[in-house]
Design a protein around this motif. Structure first.
Motif, short mmCIF file in Angstrom:
data_model
loop_
_atom_site.label_atom_id
_atom_site.label_comp_id
_atom_site.label_asym_id
_atom_site.label_seq_id
_atom_site.Cartn_x
_atom_site.Cartn_y
_atom_site.Cartn_z
N LEU A 656 0.84 -1.20 0.00
CA LEU A 656 0.00 0.00 0.00
C LEU A 656 0.87 1.25 0.00
O LEU A 656 0.60 2.21 -0.73
CB LEU A 656 -0.90 -0.04 1.24
CG LEU A 656 -2.11 0.85 1.21
CD1 LEU A 656 -3.03 0.46 0.06
CD2 LEU A 656 -2.86 0.75 2.53
N CYS A 657 1.93 1.25 0.84
CA CYS A 657 2.82 2.42 0.91
C CYS A 657 3.45 2.66 -0.45
O CYS A 657 3.52 3.80 -0.92
CB CYS A 657 3.91 2.18 1.95
SG CYS A 657 3.29 2.35 3.63
N SER A 658 3.90 1.57 -1.07
CA SER A 658 4.54 1.71 -2.37
C SER A 658 3.56 2.30 -3.38
O SER A 658 3.87 3.21 -4.13
CB SER A 658 5.05 0.33 -2.77
OG SER A 658 5.05 0.19 -4.16
N LEU A 659 2.33 1.78 -3.32
CA LEU A 659 1.30 2.23 -4.24
C LEU A 659 0.97 3.72 -4.06
O LEU A 659 0.66 4.43 -5.01
CB LEU A 659 0.06 1.40 -3.96
CG LEU A 659 -1.10 1.65 -4.85
CD1 LEU A 659 -1.08 0.62 -5.95
CD2 LEU A 659 -2.38 1.54 -4.07
N LEU A 660 1.02 4.17 -2.79
CA LEU A 660 0.63 5.55 -2.52
C LEU A 660 1.82 6.51 -2.68
O LEU A 660 1.70 7.70 -2.45
CB LEU A 660 0.04 5.68 -1.11
CG LEU A 660 -1.28 4.91 -0.91
CD1 LEU A 660 -1.71 4.96 0.54
CD2 LEU A 660 -2.37 5.46 -1.81
N GLY A 661 2.98 5.96 -3.04
CA GLY A 661 4.15 6.80 -3.24
C GLY A 661 4.86 7.13 -1.93
O GLY A 661 5.62 8.09 -1.87
N PHE A 662 4.60 6.33 -0.87
CA PHE A 662 5.26 6.55 0.42
C PHE A 662 6.47 5.64 0.49
O PHE A 662 6.57 4.65 -0.23
CB PHE A 662 4.33 6.22 1.59
CG PHE A 662 3.03 6.99 1.58
CD1 PHE A 662 2.93 8.24 0.96
CD2 PHE A 662 1.90 6.46 2.19
CE1 PHE A 662 1.74 8.93 0.97
CE2 PHE A 662 0.70 7.15 2.19
CZ PHE A 662 0.61 8.38 1.58
N ALA A 663 7.39 5.97 1.43
CA ALA A 663 8.54 5.10 1.67
C ALA A 663 8.05 3.81 2.32
O ALA A 663 6.94 3.75 2.85
CB ALA A 663 9.54 5.80 2.58
N SER A 664 8.90 2.79 2.30
CA SER A 664 8.54 1.53 2.94
C SER A 664 8.39 1.78 4.43
O SER A 664 9.14 2.55 5.02
CB SER A 664 9.65 0.52 2.66
OG SER A 664 9.11 -0.76 2.71
N PRO A 665 7.41 1.14 5.07
CA PRO A 665 7.18 1.43 6.49
C PRO A 665 8.29 0.85 7.37
O PRO A 665 8.95 -0.11 6.99
CB PRO A 665 5.85 0.73 6.79
CG PRO A 665 5.67 -0.27 5.71
CD PRO A 665 6.42 0.23 4.51
N THR A 666 8.47 1.48 8.50
CA THR A 666 9.39 0.93 9.50
C THR A 666 8.58 0.45 10.69
O THR A 666 7.48 0.95 10.94
CB THR A 666 10.40 2.00 9.97
OG1 THR A 666 9.64 3.09 10.53
CG2 THR A 666 11.24 2.50 8.82
N TYR A 667 9.13 -0.53 11.40
CA TYR A 667 8.41 -1.18 12.50
C TYR A 667 9.20 -1.02 13.78
O TYR A 667 10.43 -1.07 13.77
CB TYR A 667 8.22 -2.67 12.19
CG TYR A 667 7.60 -2.90 10.85
CD1 TYR A 667 6.24 -2.63 10.63
CD2 TYR A 667 8.35 -3.36 9.77
CE1 TYR A 667 5.67 -2.82 9.38
CE2 TYR A 667 7.78 -3.55 8.52
CZ TYR A 667 6.45 -3.28 8.33
OH TYR A 667 5.88 -3.46 7.11
#
Lengths: 834, 346
Positions: A656-667
């Motif tokens: 989803l992040c990739s699709l929305l143009g966001f960086a990969s999430p961190t946990y």
């Protein structure tokens, strides 16, 4: 409102078929919700004449009657009623007949005698309210005729809109039919023979609060004999859905239906002192109402009272003590106008809304108070032998003249988009009793009422541009120009309105607030998740279980979870008494429901709002929730089941992040959320292209204790709830194109042995921090624990990709970076496997 | 060694090799035969080594014979190679055969909720006509939800909207999306073409056609010359887009305090197509929305002069639209979230 066709026909001729009339009424705005064929359920009930009536040989209480239906041998019928004598015509249900309610009549033996059918009471046919005696028909009823042909009726169920109180009556609806067909209306003749002591010498009425009771009209009728109403009247009331009670009570109900005027009759013997006051209740006053409930009276309640106290709650319900009974011989007829708002509040306050209060609430034509009183008195004289005392009590005998509403024929055309000449408009209005004409006399200017209510507005125009409409007093809904326009349109017929498309300018472009939400929805559906919609209104248990311990920091531009849980002050049920602050509870409940129904593998999401109160303000915030349970892979012959875990939820989020143009999430490990497994939960964040917070929230496995307490079936469920930038109204980011690299990249793998508590994210950070500018990416591709590693050790294999934009890397550049990383790893307390 | 001997040896090599090629069991044997006969260390080369003992005038003759032998063997090899290749390919294809009737490897398929999807579809249709989507709060005040819509306190029309109240001062759960009309008019100047989708709440018992939470889509268009005829044309287009072209529609009087004139809009029964059936209450028509010309009182609360501006508003329930369109008989299915129902919409 139920309107029998036969009753409507008393006031207006109807040539149309019932279906066609229903359609025309609907098109005029009097929507016919249903057409009931009254009497269609009397199958095989015919008119018979009693030839003999004898005692049953074997039963004292039964009679043996012989009946002819005009053809064939006379029928012997056993009957329990005592009101029959030879020569009467009665309804005969022949063997095989079916009565209302589905009751079947067969040839049966009753006490040793064969009965060839049944004689029917009015109640058995639902024609009258009398269940004791046989219904005695008119002696002119043709023998053998089907009863349905004689007494059948068509009853229209009409949805009268709240602004048309005048049409909550047979006469009002007959007026509408007259507007459709052009047939003139016949008003009932109200002629009254007055005898005896004038009412003024018997009773005085004082209205203490004229604002709440603008007019009170009273009539005095004595010499009454309370008995059932004539059969024809009972039939008519039943067809209209009102149960007959007695001639006196029926008279007031009849007038309410016929004229739309609620009437109350008091037993005159119960009114003490010859004086009645219309006043508000006083502190401590009580009244036992007709339904035999003893009520504390609120001081806003308007009462009809005598010198000893309350007699009735005005316009809402009478008192038991002054109720008309079988012993009543004298009544006071009350036909009053009450303040609609006061009646509405009072009816709500005592939960006593009725057909009468409903009509008062909508406002009453002032004139009806007089007409209703006279009509009731006339019916009491006709049906119960009453003598009408001369004169009326009338607290406000001056009746207002019709209102005048000026309008511009040009405005009619301009608003409707339908060209109608002024003359045509005048003709249309005439059909609903509105006469329209040019302004009389030398007036140069006319004032047009444009708006009324709480925002009145008027404008002045040259008289030549306006017509003056004179509105009948019963049309209390017509006050401004737009009301006249609607009448023109309504009578003309909406089918005559042309069909055009707007030719006015378009508004400026605006980003749809649904844009990003739609992208998220369709992507998640594409990943195999079902979108659900759960209730925003939830139970106390739901609130206590699911509210987040630590509210999520919102993504940039999104609302925070703010403030206290909002509760509904008049909830429908305890299950829906609060507004939610999270989405996971509803998702978990949906998992439980589906699992109860045998669906084990579930992947669900919802985009919805949370709600909260901070000080005196309400807040709403958008969130995305995901829940996974059971196998995430679709099991088949060529693929095994695989229970969804944390990493499936992460995969969804990462995509989803990739699709929305966001960086990969961190946990980041999260152990403090009550509802989540402390070892299997993470706080998640992702940055937007500008470095701002784009995704923020939590994910984790449901805490075993939470699952056990909520529903055993939801154990192991994976939950995710995030705030997403743009969810409240934004468009997805526009991606920046990446050109393929022209120079080769170099891959190096590093296996790092991590000790307890050292996370993948921490190691990746060490690698990134010490790799220099040439590192393009670092990814875990294998995780291993077990021999030969020590307990608590894990081996994490990372693949590092190096490259440069404008050249091929030299080996020693990469080796230098690797050496620097390995040194840092050791410093961090891990080691590199070789 | 003379020419005749050499020629004989060459002929024997040709005949022997061609026989062996004919009997070769597979392409590997064929390869071995080729090497043995024609390879650098093969028989042909060995025979031609004897050429040196011949008189110079015979040497070209031997060369010619050797070439025909080489050509003959190569051609025999090619023919045999092709036929053996076909056999081996056939055997491999037979070995690789699978049961093609087995079902495929399933792909996860999700679905979009019919309420939201209907709202989205409604928005898409009206966006073609220049409408833009706005949203307004679900927790409203009495003023905006009722009073500014020409529904004063204690107005009998309030019966049409039984209301849920909350413990925030002067706030209620909006009973319809119509307060969005006020908010849009206050925020924008005409020309206005606004669409307002969202969740609404009512104090209403749940049954097959009522719920206490549901969605609505409000539409508002205001400008200097917007007419009832425009509303009729637009709604007709909408019905065709939503339910299929050629559907008959009907415009009839309705009642809302915030519109004057008011409209109820029907589309021909999607079940029976007109003659009447139980689904349409035997009328042949199904009501899909309410509408009307914005009441002058409402325009004024929106900050617009009713002498200059006029327009229309409409409101519809996406669930109702969805029920008609997809043949759903019970509203309760929408918030139950049984995946067997949701799977209908993927």
């Amino acid at each position: 409102m139920k309107a029998p066709l036969s009753w409507l026909r008393e006031f207006v001729d109807v040539e149309l078929t019932a279906d066609r009339l229903a359609e025309r009424l609907t098109l005029l705005g009097m929507e016919v919700r249903g057409i009931e064929e009254h009497g269609v359920d009397w199958q095989n009930v015919v008119v018979g004449e009693l030839l003999t009536v004898e005692r049953h040989p074997n039963a004292d209480r039964l009679s043996l009657a012989t009946v002819t239906i005009g053809t064939g041998e006379p029928l012997t019928i056993v009957c329990g009623a005592t009101n029959i004598v030879p020569g009467q015509r009665v309804p005969v249900a022949l063997p095989g007949a079916v009565l209302p309610g589905g009751r079947r009549i067969e040839r049966t033996e009753k006490m040793g005698v064969l009965s060839n059918g049944m004689l029917c009471s009015g109640d058995e046919l639902r024609l009258t309210g009398d269940g004791d005696g046989i219904l005695i028909l008119d002696s002119r009823s043709p023998l053998g005729a089907q009863l349905a042909d004689l007494y059948g009726d068509v009853v229209f169920d009409i949805d009268v809109k709240p602004n048309r109180g005048d049409a909550l009556s047979i006469i009002g609806l007959a007026r509408e039919i007259s507007a459709i067909t052009g047939s003139p209306l016949r008003m009932p003749d109200v002629e009254i023979a007055e005898v005896g002591t004038p009412v003024a010498d018997r009773l005085s009425v004082a209205v203490e609060d004229p604002a709440l009771c603008p007019r009170f009209v009273g009539r005095w009728v004595s010499g009454l004999t309370v008995a059932p109403s004539p059969d024809a009247i009972q039939m008519r009331l039943l067809a209209a859905g009102v149960r007959p009670i007695s001639n006196v009570v029926d008279a007031s109900n009849y007038v309410m239906l016929e004229l739309g005027k609620p009437i109350h009759t008091f037993d005159a013997a119960a009114i003490r002192g010859g004086h009645v006051a219309v006043r508000r209740a006083r502190a401590g006053e009580r009244l036992t109402t007709l339904d035999h409930v003893d009520r504390d009276l609120d001081q806003d309640t308007l009462l009809i009272a005598d010198e000893h106290g309350p007699l009735a709650i005005a316009g809402v319900m009478g008192g038991a003590a002054s109720e008309v009974s079988d012993a009543t011989t004298e009544v006071v007829v009350e036909s009053a106008i009450f303040d609609p708002i006061s009646i509405r509040r009072t009816a709500f306050h005592y939960a006593l809304r009725s057909e009468a209060s409903l009509r008062f609430e909508k406002g009453q034509e002032f004139r009806l108070a007089r007409v209703g009183a006279d009509r009731t008195a006339q019916l009491l004289a006709a049906w119960a032998g009453g003598r009408i005392a001369p004169g009326r009590i009338d607290t406000s005998p001056d009746e207002p003249v019709p209102e005048r509403v000026a309008f511009r024929p040009e405005r009619v055309t301009r608003l409707l988009g339908l060209v109608l000449e002024p003359d045509a408009q005048v003709d249309l209005l005439a059909r609903v009793g509105i006469s329209a004409a040019p302004a009389p006399g030398p007036a140069a200017k006319v004032t047009i009422p444009v708006a009324g209510g709480t925002r009145p507005l008027s404008t002045t125009v040259p008289a030549i541009d306006a017509l003056i409409a004179t509105v009948p007093t019963w049309r209390r809904d017509i006050a401004v120009e737009a009301d006249i326009i609607e009448e023109v349109a309504r009578v003309s017929g909406y089918d005559r309105i042309p069909t055009t498309l707007p030719s006015t300018p378009s508004p400026a472009f605006r980003v749809s607030p649904l844009g990003l939400r739609d992208t998220v929805r369709s992507s998640l559906a594409g990943m195999g998740l079902h979108e659900i919609v759960t209730h925003a209104l939830i139970s106390r248990q739901h609130v206590e279980t699911w509210t987040w311990t630590d509210p999520t920091i919102p993504a940039d531009g999104e609302e925070p979870q703010a403030g206290a849980v909002i509760s509904v002050t008049n909830p429908l049920s305890a299950d829906h008494a609060f507004l939610r602050q999270e989405l996971v509870g509803g998702l978990v409940s949906a998992i439980a429901l589906n699992r109860r129904r045998g669906q084990d593998d579930l992947a669900l999401f919802e985009i919805g709002k949370g709600y909260g109160r901070r000080a005196d303000r309400a807040h709403e915030w958008w969130r995305l929730g995901v829940a996974l349970a059971g196998s995430f892979d679709v099991a088949a012959w060529n693929r095994p089941r695989r229970a969804a875990d944390l990493h499936d939820a992460k995969g969804i989020l990462e995509a989803l992040c990739s699709l929305l143009g966001f960086a990969s999430p961190t946990y980041e490990q999260l152990s403090s959320e009550r509802t989540l497994h402390p070892g299997r939960a993470a706080r998640v964040r992702a940055k937007g292209p500008d470095g701002g917070l784009a995704v923020s929230g939590v994910l984790g496995e449901i805490h075993p204790s939470t699952a056990a307490a909520w529903d055993d079936r939801v154990g192991g469920a994976i939950l995710l709830e995030v705030s997403v930038r743009g969810l409240s109204g934004g468009a997805p980011a526009v991606p920046r194109a990446t050109s393929p690299r022209r120079f080769p990249t170099v891959e190096r793998d590093l296996a790092i042995v991590a000790t307890d508590g050292m996370t993948s994210a921490a190691l990746a950070a060490v690698i990134r921090d010490h790799a220099g500018q040439l590192l393009l990416s670092v990814n875990v591709f294998d995780v291993y624990a077990g021999a030969p590693l020590a307990d608590g050790e894990r081996s994490l294999a990372f693949r590092l990709v190096f490259g440069a934009e404008e050249r091929t890397l030299a080996d020693d550049e990469v080796e230098a970076a690797i050496a620097s990383i390995m040194a840092a790893i050791v410093t961090a307390g891990a080691r590199v496997r070789t | 060694m003379n020419f005749a001997d050499l020629a004989r040896e060459l002929d024997a090599l040709r005949a022997g090799t061609i026989d062996a090629i004919a009997g070769a069991p597979d392409t590997a044997a064929l390869q071995a035969l080729e090497v043995d006969a024609l390879g650098k260390k093969g028989a042909l080369t060995a025979i031609l080594r004897g050429i040196g003992g011949l008189p110079p005038e015979d040497r070209p003759r031997v060369g010619a014979v050797a070439n025909t032998v080489r050509t003959a063997i190569e051609s025999a090899l090619a023919v045999r190679r092709t036929s053996l290749g076909d056999v081996e390919l056939a055997a491999r294809l037979a070995r690789e055969t699978v049961d093609v009737t087995l079902p495929g490897r399933p792909i996860r398929r999700g679905s979009l909720h019919p309420s939201i999807e209907a709202m989205t579809e409604i928005a898409r249709i009206f966006e073609q006509f220049g409408f833009v989507v706005h949203e307004s709060p679900e927790i409203e005040d009495d003023l905006t939800n009722f009073q500014m819509l020409n529904i004063p306190p204690d107005h009998p029309a309030r019966d049409l909207w039984d209301t849920l109240y909350v413990d925030v001062p002067d706030r209620l759960l909006r009973t319809h999306t119509s307060p969005g009309q006020i908010r849009v008019m206050q925020a924008m100047k005409p020309p206005i073409r606004a669409l307002l989708p969202g969740r609404c709440f009512r104090y209403e018992s749940v049954d097959a056609s009522h719920g206490f939470e549901f969605f609505q889509v409000e539409g508002l268009m205001v400008d200097e010359g917007t007419t009832l005829a425009d509303l009729k044309g637009l709604l007709d287009q909408f019905a065709q887009a939503m339910f299929g072209s050629g559907k008959r529609t009907r415009f009839r009087p309705g009642y809302y305090p915030f519109t004057e004139p008011s409209v109820a809009f029907d589309v021909e029964c999607l079940v029976c197509g007109g003659p009447g059936c139980p689904a349409c209450g035997r009328s042949g028509w199904m009501t899909i929305l309410g509408a009307g010309m914005v009441h002058p009182v409402v325009l004024q609360y929106g900050g617009l002069d009713p002498e200059r501006y006029q327009g229309f508003a409409f409101g519809m329930g996406p669930e109702r639209i969805s029920m008609l369109k997809h043949g759903i008989s019970d509203l309760r299915l929408f918030m139950e979230n049984d995946v067997r129902f949701l799977e209908s919409f993927r």
